[in-house]
Design a protein around this motif. Structure first.
Motif, PDB file in Angstrom:
ATOM      1  N   GLY A 159     -12.611  46.053-115.761  1.00 14.57           N
ATOM      2  CA  GLY A 159     -13.922  45.729-116.320  1.00 14.57           C
ATOM      3  C   GLY A 159     -13.892  45.601-117.827  1.00 14.57           C
ATOM      4  O   GLY A 159     -14.550  44.719-118.402  1.00 14.57           O
ATOM      5  N   ILE A 160     -13.128  46.457-118.499  1.00 18.62           N
ATOM      6  CA  ILE A 160     -12.986  46.371-119.962  1.00 18.62           C
ATOM      7  C   ILE A 160     -12.457  44.997-120.359  1.00 18.62           C
ATOM      8  O   ILE A 160     -12.979  44.347-121.279  1.00 18.62           O
ATOM      9  CB  ILE A 160     -12.043  47.483-120.468  1.00 18.62           C
ATOM     10  N   LEU A 161     -11.433  44.549-119.672  1.00 13.83           N
ATOM     11  CA  LEU A 161     -10.796  43.280-120.021  1.00 13.83           C
ATOM     12  C   LEU A 161     -11.681  42.087-119.671  1.00 13.83           C
ATOM     13  O   LEU A 161     -11.770  41.124-120.436  1.00 13.83           O
ATOM     14  CB  LEU A 161      -9.448  43.174-119.317  1.00 13.83           C
ATOM     15  N   ARG A 162     -12.334  42.145-118.542  1.00 19.50           N
ATOM     16  CA  ARG A 162     -13.200  41.033-118.154  1.00 19.50           C
ATOM     17  C   ARG A 162     -14.418  40.930-119.078  1.00 19.50           C
ATOM     18  O   ARG A 162     -14.858  39.825-119.420  1.00 19.50           O
ATOM     19  CB  ARG A 162     -13.623  41.199-116.702  1.00 19.50           C
ATOM     20  N   ARG A 163     -14.974  42.060-119.464  1.00 15.68           N
ATOM     21  CA  ARG A 163     -16.102  42.023-120.410  1.00 15.68           C
ATOM     22  C   ARG A 163     -15.654  41.466-121.754  1.00 15.68           C
ATOM     23  O   ARG A 163     -16.388  40.707-122.404  1.00 15.68           O
ATOM     24  CB  ARG A 163     -16.707  43.421-120.575  1.00 15.68           C
ATOM     25  N   ALA A 164     -14.463  41.848-122.173  1.00 16.77           N
ATOM     26  CA  ALA A 164     -13.942  41.320-123.437  1.00 16.77           C
ATOM     27  C   ALA A 164     -13.764  39.810-123.353  1.00 16.77           C
ATOM     28  O   ALA A 164     -14.072  39.082-124.303  1.00 16.77           O
ATOM     29  CB  ALA A 164     -12.618  41.998-123.786  1.00 16.77           C
ATOM     30  N   ALA A 165     -13.264  39.317-122.216  1.00 18.02           N
ATOM     31  CA  ALA A 165     -13.103  37.871-122.050  1.00 18.02           C
ATOM     32  C   ALA A 165     -14.452  37.164-122.103  1.00 18.02           C
ATOM     33  O   ALA A 165     -14.583  36.101-122.724  1.00 18.02           O
ATOM     34  CB  ALA A 165     -12.399  37.578-120.728  1.00 18.02           C
ATOM     35  N   THR A 166     -15.456  37.748-121.471  1.00 14.88           N
ATOM     36  CA  THR A 166     -16.803  37.165-121.514  1.00 14.88           C
ATOM     37  C   THR A 166     -17.340  37.158-122.942  1.00 14.88           C
ATOM     38  O   THR A 166     -17.967  36.177-123.389  1.00 14.88           O
ATOM     39  CB  THR A 166     -17.747  37.959-120.598  1.00 14.88           C
ATOM     40  N   ARG A 167     -17.082  38.232-123.665  1.00 14.96           N
ATOM     41  CA  ARG A 167     -17.550  38.338-125.047  1.00 14.96           C
ATOM     42  C   ARG A 167     -16.857  37.337-125.967  1.00 14.96           C
ATOM     43  O   ARG A 167     -17.466  36.779-126.888  1.00 14.96           O
ATOM     44  CB  ARG A 167     -17.288  39.773-125.538  1.00 14.96           C
ATOM     45  N   LEU A 168     -15.576  37.083-125.694  1.00 17.30           N
ATOM     46  CA  LEU A 168     -14.792  36.217-126.577  1.00 17.30           C
ATOM     47  C   LEU A 168     -14.808  34.755-126.158  1.00 17.30           C
ATOM     48  O   LEU A 168     -14.387  33.894-126.927  1.00 17.30           O
ATOM     49  CB  LEU A 168     -13.349  36.717-126.637  1.00 17.30           C
ATOM     50  N   GLU A 169     -15.301  34.460-124.963  1.00 15.21           N
ATOM     51  CA  GLU A 169     -15.310  33.068-124.519  1.00 15.21           C
ATOM     52  C   GLU A 169     -16.079  32.160-125.474  1.00 15.21           C
ATOM     53  O   GLU A 169     -15.580  31.084-125.837  1.00 15.21           O
ATOM     54  CB  GLU A 169     -15.870  32.959-123.103  1.00 15.21           C
ATOM     55  N   PRO A 170     -17.294  32.540-125.939  1.00 10.66           N
ATOM     56  CA  PRO A 170     -17.968  31.666-126.912  1.00 10.66           C
ATOM     57  C   PRO A 170     -17.251  31.593-128.256  1.00 10.66           C
ATOM     58  O   PRO A 170     -17.359  30.588-128.960  1.00 10.66           O
ATOM     59  CB  PRO A 170     -19.364  32.297-127.051  1.00 10.66           C
ATOM     60  N   VAL A 171     -16.510  32.625-128.618  1.00 10.58           N
ATOM     61  CA  VAL A 171     -15.721  32.606-129.851  1.00 10.58           C
ATOM     62  C   VAL A 171     -14.657  31.513-129.759  1.00 10.58           C
ATOM     63  O   VAL A 171     -14.487  30.691-130.670  1.00 10.58           O
ATOM     64  CB  VAL A 171     -15.068  33.986-130.090  1.00 10.58           C
ATOM     65  N   TRP A 172     -13.931  31.508-128.637  1.00 10.11           N
ATOM     66  CA  TRP A 172     -12.882  30.502-128.446  1.00 10.11           C
ATOM     67  C   TRP A 172     -13.491  29.118-128.295  1.00 10.11           C
ATOM     68  O   TRP A 172     -12.995  28.146-128.879  1.00 10.11           O
ATOM     69  CB  TRP A 172     -12.033  30.859-127.234  1.00 10.11           C
ATOM     70  N   ALA A 173     -14.577  29.019-127.531  1.00 13.62           N
ATOM     71  CA  ALA A 173     -15.211  27.720-127.302  1.00 13.62           C
ATOM     72  C   ALA A 173     -15.688  27.108-128.619  1.00 13.62           C
ATOM     73  O   ALA A 173     -15.565  25.890-128.824  1.00 13.62           O
ATOM     74  CB  ALA A 173     -16.378  27.864-126.332  1.00 13.62           C
ATOM     75  N   ALA A 174     -16.209  27.931-129.516  1.00  8.38           N
ATOM     76  CA  ALA A 174     -16.686  27.421-130.804  1.00  8.38           C
ATOM     77  C   ALA A 174     -15.533  26.896-131.645  1.00  8.38           C
ATOM     78  O   ALA A 174     -15.651  25.856-132.306  1.00  8.38           O
ATOM     79  CB  ALA A 174     -17.433  28.521-131.554  1.00  8.38           C
ATOM     80  N   ALA A 175     -14.403  27.593-131.617  1.00  5.64           N
ATOM     81  CA  ALA A 175     -13.240  27.142-132.383  1.00  5.64           C
ATOM     82  C   ALA A 175     -12.712  25.820-131.835  1.00  5.64           C
ATOM     83  O   ALA A 175     -12.351  24.911-132.597  1.00  5.64           O
ATOM     84  CB  ALA A 175     -12.147  28.212-132.339  1.00  5.64           C
ATOM     85  N   VAL A 176     -12.677  25.690-130.509  1.00  5.68           N
ATOM     86  CA  VAL A 176     -12.224  24.445-129.889  1.00  5.68           C
ATOM     87  C   VAL A 176     -13.190  23.310-130.209  1.00  5.68           C
ATOM     88  O   VAL A 176     -12.772  22.183-130.510  1.00  5.68           O
ATOM     89  CB  VAL A 176     -12.075  24.627-128.366  1.00  5.68           C
ATOM     90  N   GLU A 177     -14.482  23.598-130.166  1.00  6.83           N
ATOM     91  CA  GLU A 177     -15.474  22.556-130.436  1.00  6.83           C
ATOM     92  C   GLU A 177     -15.385  22.066-131.883  1.00  6.83           C
ATOM     93  O   GLU A 177     -15.532  20.865-132.145  1.00  6.83           O
ATOM     94  CB  GLU A 177     -16.883  23.078-130.147  1.00  6.83           C
ATOM     95  N   ARG A 178     -15.132  22.983-132.821  1.00  6.22           N
ATOM     96  CA  ARG A 178     -14.951  22.560-134.216  1.00  6.22           C
ATOM     97  C   ARG A 178     -13.765  21.600-134.318  1.00  6.22           C
ATOM     98  O   ARG A 178     -13.835  20.578-135.021  1.00  6.22           O
ATOM     99  CB  ARG A 178     -14.729  23.773-135.121  1.00  6.22           C
ATOM    100  N   ALA A 179     -12.676  21.935-133.636  1.00  4.05           N
ATOM    101  CA  ALA A 179     -11.494  21.069-133.676  1.00  4.05           C
ATOM    102  C   ALA A 179     -11.788  19.714-133.051  1.00  4.05           C
ATOM    103  O   ALA A 179     -11.373  18.671-133.570  1.00  4.05           O
ATOM    104  CB  ALA A 179     -10.329  21.757-132.957  1.00  4.05           C
ATOM    105  N   ARG A 180     -12.498  19.709-131.937  1.00  4.44           N
ATOM    106  CA  ARG A 180     -12.840  18.445-131.286  1.00  4.44           C
ATOM    107  C   ARG A 180     -13.735  17.585-132.181  1.00  4.44           C
ATOM    108  O   ARG A 180     -13.562  16.360-132.257  1.00  4.44           O
ATOM    109  CB  ARG A 180     -13.564  18.726-129.973  1.00  4.44           C
ATOM    110  N   ALA A 181     -14.717  18.233-132.827  1.00  4.69           N
ATOM    111  CA  ALA A 181     -15.635  17.483-133.681  1.00  4.69           C
ATOM    112  C   ALA A 181     -14.906  16.848-134.854  1.00  4.69           C
ATOM    113  O   ALA A 181     -15.167  15.693-135.226  1.00  4.69           O
ATOM    114  CB  ALA A 181     -16.747  18.410-134.181  1.00  4.69           C
TER     115      ALA A 181
END
Length: 320
Positions: A159-181
């Protein structure tokens, strides 16, 4: 996220003789050098090593695709001989050994940065459409699919790891979106800030760029272990260096050395956008999936779980 869960194979990793027969290798002196979720066998007489991972994942095919791209681009990286081949529930690739490796040489932050700069400079001009994407969170969660059947990790720890992944998913998605833009703007011929492009732009990443994944051979440093490689935000390749300062107790000077050799404040951007936390989660999931391999790995897994849960490391991390 990674396409499809990993399937834990049974009964055991491929036998050395089976690997030799599959890839046409000389088994003289062959030995297992890593018995983990990535099972590694060295064939010294053929100057080849094989990497096997549990079947059911696209990782080896992605790794092979990136390796072919880097070979065509002349980037100093591991060269694939063959595979992936399905063997006994595992997917196996064979890789040529780097010639004349200096076993005592360790890549410093400046060397890592120089490799990253060459990798990014060569591949950052490629159209990101159709390129394999780097997916550290998906790769980390896939490791948990191996950890669960091993039975050494509790539901609370998962649960610790899955919650961390959920918390960090928008962090990673934002970085990828900046690169795509930025890639889209450059493709349209729009004016793009070169400083932003240097740190936020997209390129093919190594995805796990630390000293353990670089060897110093006859012709200089070479990138190896491309299992997480793919297209993504350039600053993520600085994330391990930031994490080593933050969690492993490396000196702050490593950050300046990396950025100076790269020619842009990549570590600063990785810290700003919390990409070191993304890498730390992948690294923790890998450690948890392999915790049963030794007492040291079990101890390290517990340490990293506390760190991911609380944001504080009770003591420096040790294993890579």
């Amino acid at each position: 996220m990674v396409a499809g869960p990993l399937v834990v194979p049974a009964p055991a990793p491929p036998d050395i003789d089976v690997l030799a027969a599959t890839f046409g290798l000389d088994a003289t002196g062959a030995e297992v050098v890593r018995a983990a979720t990535r099972h590694v066998v060295v064939f010294p007489a053929s100057r080849v090593r094989t990497f096997a991972v549990p079947g059911g994942t696209t990782g080896p095919r992605q790794e092979a695709a990136v390796a072919a791209l880097l070979a065509d681009a002349g980037v100093p990286a591991a060269r694939r001989l063959a595979g992936p081949a399905p063997i006994d529930g595992w997917l196996v690739t064979a890789w040529r050994e780097v010639p004349d490796v200096d076993r005592d040489a360790v890549a410093d932050p400046a060397t890592l940065a120089a490799l990253a700069a060459r990798l990014h400079g060569t591949t950052g001009v490629l159209d990101p459409r159709g390129l394999v994407e780097c997916d550290p969170l998906g790769a980390g969660l896939a490791q948990l699919e191996v950890a669960i059947p091993a039975g050494r990790t509790t539901d609370d720890e998962l649960g610790i790891l899955r919650r961390a992944a959920t918390r960090l998913e928008p962090v990673w998605a934002a970085a990828v979106e900046r690169a795509r833009a930025l890639a889209a703007a450059a493709g349209r011929g729009d004016e793009v800030d070169e400083a932003d492009l240097a740190v936020d732009g997209g390129a093919v990443l190594h995805g796990d760029l630390h000293a353990g994944n670089v060897v110093i051979g006859r012709d200089g440093p070479v990138l190896v272990d491309l299992e997480l490689a793919g297209w993504g935000p350039r600053s993520y390749d600085a994330a391990p260096t930031v994490a080593f300062v933050r969690w492993y107790g490396r000196p702050d000077d490593d950050l300046d050395a990396f950025d100076g050799a790269y020619g842009a404040p990549l570590t600063a951007r990785a810290r700003e956008h919390r990409l070191d936390e993304v890498w730390a989660l992948w690294s923790t999931c890998w450690c948890v999936a392999n915790r049963h391999r030794s007492a040291a790995m079990e101890d390290e897994a517990r340490l990293r779980l506390v760190t991911v849960d609380t944001g504080e490391a009770p003591r420096p991390w040790a294993l890579r």
